[in-house]
Design a protein around this motif. Sequence first.
Motif, PDB file in Angstrom:
ATOM      1  N   UNK A  17       0.831  -1.207   0.000  1.00 18.53           N
ATOM      2  CA  UNK A  17       0.000   0.000   0.000  1.00 18.53           C
ATOM      3  C   UNK A  17       0.867   1.259   0.000  1.00 18.53           C
ATOM      4  N   UNK A  18       1.903   1.274   0.821  1.00 23.02           N
ATOM      5  CA  UNK A  18       2.813   2.416   0.863  1.00 23.02           C
ATOM      6  C   UNK A  18       3.440   2.662  -0.509  1.00 23.02           C
ATOM      7  N   UNK A  19       3.880   1.584  -1.150  1.00 23.18           N
ATOM      8  CA  UNK A  19       4.538   1.710  -2.456  1.00 23.18           C
ATOM      9  C   UNK A  19       3.599   2.276  -3.508  1.00 23.18           C
ATOM     10  N   UNK A  20       2.349   1.880  -3.461  1.00 21.00           N
ATOM     11  CA  UNK A  20       1.371   2.410  -4.413  1.00 21.00           C
ATOM     12  C   UNK A  20       1.217   3.919  -4.260  1.00 21.00           C
ATOM     13  N   UNK A  21       1.067   4.375  -3.028  1.00 20.95           N
ATOM     14  CA  UNK A  21       0.870   5.804  -2.800  1.00 20.95           C
ATOM     15  C   UNK A  21       2.116   6.616  -3.158  1.00 20.95           C
ATOM     16  N   UNK A  22       3.287   6.101  -2.790  1.00 19.47           N
ATOM     17  CA  UNK A  22       4.526   6.806  -3.144  1.00 19.47           C
ATOM     18  C   UNK A  22       4.671   6.876  -4.658  1.00 19.47           C
ATOM     19  N   UNK A  23       4.391   5.769  -5.342  1.00 19.91           N
ATOM     20  CA  UNK A  23       4.497   5.746  -6.803  1.00 19.91           C
ATOM     21  C   UNK A  23       3.523   6.726  -7.457  1.00 19.91           C
TER      22      UNK A  23
END
Length: 350
Positions: A17-23
């Motif tokens: 989830x974190x990676x999706x938002x950062x991306x």
Amino acid sequence: MASRQRTVKERELRTFAQQLFVAAGVPEEHAVLIANVLVWSNLRGVDSHGVLRIPGYLARLESGLTNATPKIRVTSDLPAAAVLHTDAAFGQVALARASEIAIQKADAAGIGLCLVRHATHMGAIGYFTLEIAAEGMAGIAINTSRPNMAYPGARTAGIATSPIAIAVPGATHAPLMLDMATATQSMGKIQLARDAGKTLGEGWAIDAEGNPTTDPQKAVIPTPLGAHKGGGLSLMFECLTSLMVGNPLIAPFLEDAPSAKNHMQNGLVIAIDIAKFGDLGTYAKEVDRLACSIRSLPRAKETKEILVPGERGDRLLEKRRTFGIPIPDGTWKRLKDVATNLSVDMPSFE
């Protein structure tokens, strides 16, 4: 027919989830917070407000309805209250800052109120009331949105599924925490039923023509909890939040104002410093005593155990931390679509 589901470990799902938002351009600090709140919801069994929400969040971000780098500012500052303009921030980011302000105000004045203006979807607001309870305070949170729920007697959306959450600290018992929508079931629960291939409960929703339906594909409008009770609460929450900050959501929507169809939320957070009104330790012990008394009530015939607010979620959290979080096939497919678009790997699963 129910669809298949995959089970993902907490850490894997949070990282994903974190990676999706950062991306998608969200600052890492905010991405961590949003992911934490979403996965916390899944852990407690509130899957309707967990990672299921990510595709919608990212769609609002792409369309400009949500601001990844908002200029959050206090527009009114009083000894025990404040108004926070959040500039279309993610709701979790807005509530985190509002909770900090409410706690600071309560520490000084005994009670702190922070009104929130112009945020986006706030998710499981009970997360933030528990943060307040962890400070030895009572926490209350409310949020409102544009109409997405039928008003009693009407066949179209006239009010919002506006939730309220309340948390108080215990001594040896976990904090009591109530987090409930004013709808019979939230829109997220209806989406979850679609993703899981399950029918809706009777009385949960109506279709586009205003007729009751148990088909999640036809359901477009939730019904208010307890008819006029849930409907009245939702209406009054609009008065306590949106009207208070000069950002009405319901009336402009019903009057077809040009910008009223865009997603937006307002809200409030209240912190009450229990120690300012009595002994905190005594209060917490009385919370334990109350919980114990309620749980020891004679059980109805079909009831195996009486639980107090927050207890079911606490137990499921421990179970899912051990065995993983189930993700319905529909949710998985929608997450895979956004992950592919953002070049983010899907999490491992069992």
